[in-house]
Design a protein around this motif. Structure first.
Motif, PDB file in Angstrom:
ATOM      1  N   GLU A  21       0.829  -1.209   0.000  1.00 37.74           N
ATOM      2  CA  GLU A  21       0.000   0.000   0.000  1.00 37.74           C
ATOM      3  C   GLU A  21       0.860   1.254   0.000  1.00 37.74           C
ATOM      4  N   ARG A  22       1.930   1.253   0.773  1.00 41.00           N
ATOM      5  CA  ARG A  22       2.790   2.427   0.838  1.00 41.00           C
ATOM      6  C   ARG A  22       3.608   2.591  -0.448  1.00 41.00           C
ATOM      7  N   LEU A  23       4.007   1.465  -1.045  1.00 44.26           N
ATOM      8  CA  LEU A  23       4.710   1.549  -2.319  1.00 44.26           C
ATOM      9  C   LEU A  23       3.770   2.075  -3.401  1.00 44.26           C
ATOM     10  N   GLU A  24       2.537   1.618  -3.387  1.00 44.18           N
ATOM     11  CA  GLU A  24       1.533   2.120  -4.313  1.00 44.18           C
ATOM     12  C   GLU A  24       1.306   3.615  -4.107  1.00 44.18           C
ATOM     13  N   GLY A  25       1.328   4.051  -2.857  1.00 41.89           N
ATOM     14  CA  GLY A  25       1.100   5.459  -2.543  1.00 41.89           C
ATOM     15  C   GLY A  25       2.149   6.374  -3.135  1.00 41.89           C
ATOM     16  N   VAL A  26       3.437   5.981  -3.035  1.00 40.45           N
ATOM     17  CA  VAL A  26       4.484   6.848  -3.590  1.00 40.45           C
ATOM     18  C   VAL A  26       4.459   6.822  -5.117  1.00 40.45           C
ATOM     19  N   ILE A  27       4.055   5.692  -5.705  1.00 39.77           N
ATOM     20  CA  ILE A  27       3.948   5.631  -7.164  1.00 39.77           C
ATOM     21  C   ILE A  27       2.900   6.626  -7.656  1.00 39.77           C
ATOM     22  N   LYS A  28       1.736   6.605  -7.048  1.00 38.56           N
ATOM     23  CA  LYS A  28       0.662   7.492  -7.479  1.00 38.56           C
ATOM     24  C   LYS A  28       1.013   8.957  -7.222  1.00 38.56           C
ATOM     25  N   LEU A  29       1.718   9.215  -6.121  1.00 37.36           N
ATOM     26  CA  LEU A  29       2.093  10.588  -5.800  1.00 37.36           C
ATOM     27  C   LEU A  29       3.104  11.132  -6.803  1.00 37.36           C
ATOM     28  N   VAL A  30       4.108  10.330  -7.153  1.00 40.83           N
ATOM     29  CA  VAL A  30       5.134  10.827  -8.071  1.00 40.83           C
ATOM     30  C   VAL A  30       4.575  10.980  -9.482  1.00 40.83           C
ATOM     31  N   VAL A  31       3.663  10.106  -9.881  1.00 41.11           N
ATOM     32  CA  VAL A  31       3.032  10.244 -11.193  1.00 41.11           C
ATOM     33  C   VAL A  31       2.269  11.563 -11.269  1.00 41.11           C
ATOM     34  N   ASP A  32       1.577  11.888 -10.181  1.00 42.38           N
ATOM     35  CA  ASP A  32       0.806  13.134 -10.145  1.00 42.38           C
ATOM     36  C   ASP A  32       1.716  14.359 -10.137  1.00 42.38           C
ATOM     37  N   LYS A  33       2.715  14.362  -9.303  1.00 41.41           N
ATOM     38  CA  LYS A  33       3.546  15.553  -9.111  1.00 41.41           C
ATOM     39  C   LYS A  33       4.558  15.768 -10.234  1.00 41.41           C
ATOM     40  N   SER A  34       4.894  14.727 -10.975  1.00 47.18           N
ATOM     41  CA  SER A  34       5.907  14.854 -12.028  1.00 47.18           C
ATOM     42  C   SER A  34       5.318  15.209 -13.377  1.00 47.18           C
ATOM     43  N   ASN A  35       3.991  15.306 -13.422  1.00 43.93           N
ATOM     44  CA  ASN A  35       3.329  15.539 -14.721  1.00 43.93           C
ATOM     45  C   ASN A  35       3.709  14.430 -15.696  1.00 43.93           C
ATOM     46  N   TRP A  36       3.699  13.208 -15.191  1.00 44.32           N
ATOM     47  CA  TRP A  36       4.135  12.033 -15.945  1.00 44.32           C
ATOM     48  C   TRP A  36       3.373  11.914 -17.271  1.00 44.32           C
ATOM     49  N   GLY A  37       4.140  11.797 -18.351  1.00 44.77           N
ATOM     50  CA  GLY A  37       3.549  11.595 -19.658  1.00 44.77           C
ATOM     51  C   GLY A  37       3.026  12.849 -20.325  1.00 44.77           C
ATOM     52  N   ASN A  38       3.179  13.999 -19.695  1.00 40.48           N
ATOM     53  CA  ASN A  38       2.639  15.240 -20.261  1.00 40.48           C
ATOM     54  C   ASN A  38       3.678  16.357 -20.286  1.00 40.48           C
ATOM     55  N   THR A  39       4.923  15.999 -20.501  1.00 37.20           N
ATOM     56  CA  THR A  39       5.973  17.014 -20.511  1.00 37.20           C
ATOM     57  C   THR A  39       6.036  17.690 -21.883  1.00 37.20           C
ATOM     58  N   LYS A  40       6.745  18.810 -21.910  1.00 39.43           N
ATOM     59  CA  LYS A  40       6.862  19.529 -23.177  1.00 39.43           C
ATOM     60  C   LYS A  40       7.832  18.802 -24.103  1.00 39.43           C
ATOM     61  N   GLU A  41       7.787  19.159 -25.370  1.00 38.47           N
ATOM     62  CA  GLU A  41       8.607  18.504 -26.373  1.00 38.47           C
ATOM     63  C   GLU A  41      10.095  18.645 -26.035  1.00 38.47           C
ATOM     64  N   GLY A  42      10.817  17.559 -26.208  1.00 36.97           N
ATOM     65  CA  GLY A  42      12.253  17.571 -25.946  1.00 36.97           C
ATOM     66  C   GLY A  42      12.625  17.154 -24.546  1.00 36.97           C
TER      67      GLY A  42
END
Length: 739
Positions: free
Chosen positions: A569-590
């Motif tokens: 559960e805690r490992l899942e929690g940090v995964i979801k948090l970093v995906v949210d805070k890093s703007n995963w998959g939605n970065t600018k070109e380059g």
């Protein structure tokens, strides 16, 4: 974790006296749950001196509080955070708190150690109990003075108030409190009422550090002290045959030239297999001088002859394939679930990769050093060591002295990273002082540290996975490491429990090169290998790399397997948090991203690296880091630890490597060994999972995942999988940034 807790704290855990020259109250206490249970307080505690405690609280008549911090300070912040925990439950203003470094007490205490990111984890409950108990003693004293029940009184910010609104400061009642019985039933604060814990507080030594006041081992001096520089073998496995010190003895400032090593060698040969003694098991030449410079110059003038018969060529570890290297060797199976062979035989696809990492030195900013003064009365040791109790024990055995004769004082350390777990430098100082019967400071140079020290072992991992009907059905990890028995709990880290057919095998490859713990031992390279593998595995399976991790974690939830170390559960929690805070998959070109998640040293961490490519060179611009370490005691210190771990991890994964040629290190200073430069350090964006769980370690857990996050980002940018560190040696680029 229960937010409010009634505890029973034995009176025998406390020693107290009020007979201080300055007045006030002194409470000595057993600091950890790991303390020995059979400690008997002295019959006449009134004659105890401050040095008889390794940790205690002193409250003056003015209400000022001194808290002694027992654990070695290597920059991880325990000298600040551990007293913060006591002060929180004691309920005093932090501005009224003074912190001093405690000394070693091998009789009454255990785990006065800096290592494994465990100091706060082990100390959390006992430190809170200590502060709460001291506060209750003060409340009881005030209640007696007023003639009321203690339950009618409350304490806050160093003052005690009764139901009538009358107030007494702690300083008003310390003398009365010092003669009361120690209460056995106290309550801890609800975390929502914390006023110190959770606040950013500057390092208690920051003024001394920034103004250059004496703090570190290299600063320590005593009247009549001489200096020693040690000539060690230029290659691992060599033995001293003879030496000519004629030129050295004629040099100004040189007092004498001696040899040491016989005591340590005998100790080692007698079967006392203390790892760090191995560093000292050969004869060495020591130059004694009236200054550091004279000692170092004198050492360089010695002409020594070394026997090469026992030298071991260690580069073959890198030159041969894993199969060739381990031919005829038997692997030790650390964990085996299901039937891996069957899963691979029935697979539709099998992915197999080998990952390699080099030797790495520790490169502490402060080179190894230690002070020793051996007399007939006692053995006085002072210096930077992560394991003071072990140092005292080995020195007492080496010199044939009673352990009670050995007194160890700890200085602040200019870095440790595992190097100062091994007290070879303390043993050398003690053996030198014992031979010359003078107070002596043994000082190593940077070249000594890098060329004759301890290294992270070179390691190879072979990882294979079987895929059937689009599902992961088998996972097999093989480790081959030089001189490593540090397998520990890694067979029970992720993905243990998440794959039905799972096996971990290890084998040790012997070498004369001395290896040991390096920052985040067990996992510093394993995380890079496994998380790089999972990134590629997701591609082979045709699934989302984030979802692959989340799906596997679902299989671990609710498990009854007590071997599993991580919390899904805690490992899942940090995964979801970093995906949210890093703007995963939605970065600018380059901008290219890489993901990694890992559990180690009791802390769950997920990281996303953002890189760009500049003339074919990958540049790490940002790392987003999600951390679940329970309650954050000191956010400022925590951020420093997290960012330092991330940057250190990037630097070594990208640039650092130490090679050997017939046992001779090919780099001995920073002109030939690359660390990360200021211009190469990225922004590190840190996010904590809000938690009321007890705190866990932070000095090491953010380093292991970052290597894979960077490697996976480089793959996203270039399409090339990196399986060998340092990465920059394995990327074809037009230009490499070196400064």
């Amino acid at each position: 974790m229960k937010t409010s807790k009634q505890i029973t704290f034995s009176r025998r855990s406390f020693l107290k006296t009020s007979t201080l020259a300055s007045g006030g109250m002194l409470i000595g206490f057993n600091l950890f749950n790991a303390c020995k249970q059979d400690v008997v307080p002295p019959m006449d505690i009134s004659k105890l001196n401050f040095n008889d405690f390794n940790a205690f609280i002193k409250i003056s008549d003015e209400g000022k509080v001194t808290i002694f911090s027992p654990n070695p300070e290597i920059g991880q912040g325990v000298k600040t955070s551990m007293p913060m925990i006591i002060a929180e439950e004691l309920d005093v203003p932090w501005d009224d708190v003074y912190v001093q470094q405690g000394v070693l007490d091998t009789k009454n205490y255990q785990r006065q150690v800096a290592g494994g990111s465990q100091s706060i984890r082990f100390g959390w409950e006992p430190l809170r109990q200590t502060g709460a108990t001291a506060k209750q003693m003060l409340i009881n004293a005030a209640a007696a003075k007023w003639g009321v029940d203690a339950s009618e009184c409350t304490a806050k910010l160093g003052n005690i108030t009764n139901a009538k609104g009358e107030m007494l400061s702690y300083g008003d009642v310390v003398k009365e409190a010092a003669v009361l019985e120690v209460p056995e039933d106290v309550k801890l604060k609800d975390p929502k009422n914390f006023t110190i814990i959770g606040k950013s507080i500057s390092n208690v030594d920051i003024d001394k550090i920034t103004t250059g006041k004496p703090l570190f081992g290299l600063d320590y001096k005593e009247e009549g002290m001489v200096y020693a520089s040690v000539l060690r073998a230029p290659a691992f496995g060599l033995k001293l045959e003879s030496f000519d010190a004629t030129a050295t003895k004629a040099m100004p400032g040189v007092i004498d030239v001696i040899t040491i090593g016989d005591k340590v060698r005998k100790y080692f040969e007698d079967g006392k297999n203390n790892w760090s003694v191995r560093l000292n098991s050969n004869d060495k030449v020591v130059v004694i001088a009236n200054s550091t410079w004279s000692a170092i110059k004198g050492k360089k003038a010695i002409k020594a002859v070394w026997n090469t018969e026992s030298n071991l060529e260690s580069t073959e570890f890198h030159d041969k394939s894993l199969i060739e290297l381990l031919e005829g060797k038997t692997f030790n199976t650390m964990r085996s679930d299901g039937n891996v062979k069957k899963a691979f035989a029935e697979a539709d696809k099998v992915l197999e990769r080998t990952y390699e990492s080099p030797f790495l030195p520790h490169n502490c900013m402060e080179p190894m050093n230690f002070f020793a003064n051996v007399t007939d009365e006692k053995v006085h040791l002072v210096g930077p060591v992560q394991t003071p109790a072990a140092a005292a024990t080995v020195v007492s055995d080496l010199l044939g002295r009673n352990i009670d004769d050995v007194h160890v004082e700890m200085t602040r350390m200019g870095g440790g990273f595992g190097r100062r777990l091994y007290g070879d430098f303390a043993y050398e100082a003690a053996e030198i002082s014992n031979a010359i019967r003078k107070p002596v400071k043994m000082i190593s140079t940077r070249e000594d540290d890098m060329g004759t020290g301890v290294y992270r072992p070179a390691i190879k991992y072979k990882i294979a996975a079987s895929i059937k009907d689009g599902k992961l059905t088998g996972y097999h990890l093989k480790e081959a490491a030089i001189n490593s028995n540090m397998y520990g709990l890694i067979p029970n880290f992720f993905p243990a429990g998440a794959v039905e057919n799972y096996q971990v095998d290890v084998v040790n490859y012997k070498s004369n090169i001395t290896t040991g713990a390096w920052r985040a031992p067990y996992t510093n390279f394993l995380a890079s290998a496994e998380q790089s593998f999972f990134d590629e595995l997701a591609g082979v399976m045709g699934v989302d790399r984030i979802q692959l991790h989340l799906d596997l974690l679902q299989k671990v939830k609710g498990t009854s397997d007590e071997r599993i170390q991580y919390n899904p559960e805690r490992l899942e929690g940090v995964i979801k948090l970093v995906v949210d805070k890093s703007n995963w998959g939605n970065t600018k070109e380059g901008v290219y991203q890489g993901f990694s998640v890992y559990y180690c040293h009791n802390t769950h961490v997920a990281e996303v690296a953002d890189i760009i490519m500049d003339k074919g060179v990958p540049i790490v611009k940002k790392v987003t880091c999600a951390v679940d370490c329970g309650i954050v005691v000191n956010p400022l210190g925590a951020l420093n630890q997290i960012k330092g771990g991330v940057i250190d991890g990037i630097g070594h994964a990208m640039y650092s490597e130490l090679t050997f040629n017939k046992g001779v290190p090919q780099s001995d200073n920073f002109d030939s060994y690359q660390l990360i430069r200021m211009g190469q350090t990225p922004e590190v964006d840190v996010h904590f999972v809000e938690s009321n769980e007890s705190p866990t370690g932070l000095g090491e857990p953010t380093l292991p995942p970052v290597g894979a996050a960077v490697a996976n980002a480089i793959y996203a940018a270039t399409g090339k999988r990196l399986t060998k560190q340092p990465y920059m040696n394995n990327i074809n680029v037009e230009e490499k940034i070196i400064g």
